[in-house]
Each structure stands twice: as structure tokens, then as C-alpha cells.
Motif scaffolding. Structure first.
Motif, short mmCIF file in Angstrom:
data_model
loop_
_atom_site.label_atom_id
_atom_site.label_comp_id
_atom_site.label_asym_id
_atom_site.label_seq_id
_atom_site.Cartn_x
_atom_site.Cartn_y
_atom_site.Cartn_z
N CYS A 20 35.00 31.96 39.23
CA CYS A 20 36.36 32.54 38.87
C CYS A 20 36.85 31.67 37.66
CB CYS A 20 37.54 33.05 39.66
SG CYS A 20 36.65 34.07 40.99
N GLU A 22 36.66 30.56 34.56
CA GLU A 22 36.59 31.08 33.45
C GLU A 22 37.98 31.86 33.28
OE1 GLU A 22 33.89 33.35 31.39
OE2 GLU A 22 34.35 32.62 29.37
N GLY A 23 38.00 32.86 34.26
CA GLY A 23 39.03 33.72 34.43
C GLY A 23 40.42 32.92 34.42
N VAL A 24 40.71 32.13 35.44
CA VAL A 24 41.56 31.57 35.65
C VAL A 24 42.05 30.55 34.44
CG1 VAL A 24 42.58 29.74 37.06
CG2 VAL A 24 41.47 31.43 38.04
N THR A 25 41.01 30.09 33.91
CA THR A 25 41.63 29.27 32.77
C THR A 25 41.87 30.32 31.43
OG1 THR A 25 39.71 27.70 33.14
CG2 THR A 25 40.57 27.70 30.94
N GLY A 26 41.24 31.33 31.36
CA GLY A 26 41.93 31.94 30.36
C GLY A 26 43.33 32.63 30.44
N ILE A 27 43.46 32.91 31.84
CA ILE A 27 45.02 33.39 31.90
C ILE A 27 45.83 32.31 31.74
CG2 ILE A 27 46.43 34.20 33.92
CD1 ILE A 27 44.20 35.78 35.01
N ARG A 28 45.36 31.18 32.24
CA ARG A 28 46.40 29.92 31.95
C ARG A 28 46.54 29.55 30.55
NH1 ARG A 28 45.58 25.33 36.22
NH2 ARG A 28 47.52 24.59 35.04
N ASP A 29 45.45 29.74 29.70
CA ASP A 29 45.61 29.47 28.39
C ASP A 29 46.29 30.47 27.60
OD1 ASP A 29 43.86 27.55 28.44
OD2 ASP A 29 41.98 28.43 27.69
#
Lengths: 135, 135
Positions: A20, A22-29
Motif C-alpha cells: 500500500c 504507493e497509495g499512502v504516499t500518493g495521499i500524503r503527497d
DNA sequence: GATATGGGTTTCCCAAAGGATACCGGTATC
DNA sequence: GATACCGGTATCCTTTGGGAAACCCATATC
């Protein structure tokens, strides 16, 4: 039994295997540039077209000039908004969404719809509670 | 000419006539419960299924136990998450999304996709700048 | 007996967010 | 001449968000 780590949670969480990330990073970005109380409301307020400082302030309500000014600068820096000074007397300043900010359209729509739905849900549940209390 | 208020902005902004108020309110309502750096990443981290405290902490990375604990309590209060203590030794605690939190699915998906796309855009634009600089 | 893990709590601290208020120059209106 | 509007600044202040580090009990492992 050697302390079954699954605990009914299903052997292992995919996230534990970094799936997950990449998803977490996407949301944080995303949150990194859209953080705070005002950026999304401001972008939304401009979706119908350009608007001037005071108009925006009135539309979004409650926001002070200082905060609005700072937020608009942030949005400009991140290429969500273009600021144009018009040579009228007195000068008027127009804020307008950039093409890039249109990429946020779906995000904003979903968030808006969810918010509207959420408010209704809260109100409905309050009514239920009131009925229960008055018994 | 009596100071044309339209200033090329198109007679009047719909928002100035309060037409956008519901939308702004919706967004502000949503942000009110989803505020901060962690709530959306946490909900996302749980979309693959229940997880335990430390697992969550590892998945989202960087978050301290104190903050994680507080955020999970908030999420519980707002009915996004259910906390279950399992009678194992030592106790394990499972956090799980509620059905209601599934209503956030689209919001989170759009935000995640946008964030991923945004990061790529930033990286790409940095490359362009580097090329320009090295000339 | 030392160390590790799970699931936190407590304390201390700092930086950032954001609100209140006052003010600015210029113009137009009453 | 007083007032209001526009597009902000400047100053001050409070609140909050959130990180660091220490500590807690219980079990399990080396």
C-alpha cells in the motif's frame, strides 16, 4: 499453539508487505499541497470562473483577508491559480484557476458530495437521538 | 462608463449570488472530519482489511504512537473505524473500517490518484529545469 | 536476567495555522 | 467632509498539530 499472529485478521496485511506504500504516499503527497482549512474550498469557489479578492472572501465566508491572501499566494506558487491585476480604477485583481487545477475536479467533486451527504447523515442521526431522549 | 464591475470577469460570479454556498459548505464539512495529515492515509491503509496498531504504524510510516493513537480515537468517534481488542496473549487490537467509511472510497481513490500523478509531474518538471540549468 | 514486542500513555516542547484588529492609499459616493 | 469599497499588510495573539523521548504492563524469547 505458537501464538497465532493472524488473530483472525487474515494471515498478513498486504500493507505490512509494503503493497500500500504507493497509495499512502500518493495521499500524503496530495495532502501536502492541499493542506489546511482553505485550499480546497478556495479552488472550488473558483470553479465557476474567475473572481476577485473580496468576492472570494464573501463566497467562502469567515476567512480573514490575511489568511485569504496567504492561501492565494500558496495556490499561485503551486500553479493552481493565476493572479491578474486589471488596470481599472481602482485596480481590481482577478483570480483564476489554471488548467492544471482542473485535474483536481474529481477530487473536489467527490469531497463536496461526500461532505453534503455527511452533513445530512449527522442531522438525521441527531433527530433520532432527540426522539429517543424525549421518550 | 460607471466603473464596469464585470472587469472582464463576466457580469457576476455565481458564487457572489450564493450559488456555490452549498458546495463550499460541503467541502468544509468534509474537511472538518478529515482534517490533518493522517486521517485519510490511515483510512486508506485500512482499506485492504483490518490491521493492528503496530502494523498500521509501519504501513503509514513516520507517525508516532501518540499521534496514531489520537488519530485512531478520532476516527472511532466519527464512526470510520472500529476498535476491537482480541483476547490473545498478549492482547492484540484490531482496527477495522466501518461500512460508513466505505462511503469515502471514491474520495480517497481520487485523492490518491491525483497525488501519484502530481508527484510524477513535479519530478518531470524538475528534470526539465535541470536540463535548462546545465546548458 | 536481559531484551523484544504489542499497545499504548505521559510529558515536554516547538512550529505552524489561523483569527482579531488596525491600518494603508486611492477612488467614489453621500 | 465623512463614509465606504478595493486589495491587501502588519502586528499580535491563541490554538492546534504534531514530533521526541521516556515510560507502562504483560508476555515471550534468548
Amino acid at each position: 499453539m505458537k501464538n497465532d499472529l493472524t488473530n483472525g485478521l487474515g494471515t498478513k496485511h498486504p500493507c505490512a508487505q509494503n503493497a500500500c506504500a504507493e497509495g499512502v504516499t500518493g495521499i500524503r503527497d496530495a495532502l501536502y499541497v492541499l493542506n489546511g482549512k482553505w485550499k480546497l474550498p478556495l479552488i472550488f469557489a473558483l470553479t465557476e470562473g474567475p473572481a476577485r479578492f473580496k468576492d472570494i472572501q464573501r463566497t467562502v465566508g469567515d476567512i480573514t483577508a490575511k489568511v485569504l491572501s496567504k492561501e492565494l499566494k500558496d495556490l499561485e506558487l503551486n500553479e493552481f491559480v493565476i493572479r491578474t491585476v486589471l488596470p481599472t480604477t481602482p485596480v481590481t485583481v482577478s483570480y483564476e484557476l489554471t488548467p492544471y487545477s482542473l485535474s483536481l475536479h474529481k477530487v473536489i467533486k467527490e469531497l463536496k458530495d461526500w461532505g453534503i451527504q455527511h452533513r445530512q447523515r449527522i442531522i438525521a442521526s441527531r433527530k433520532v437521538n432527540n426522539k429517543l431522549e424525549s421518550k
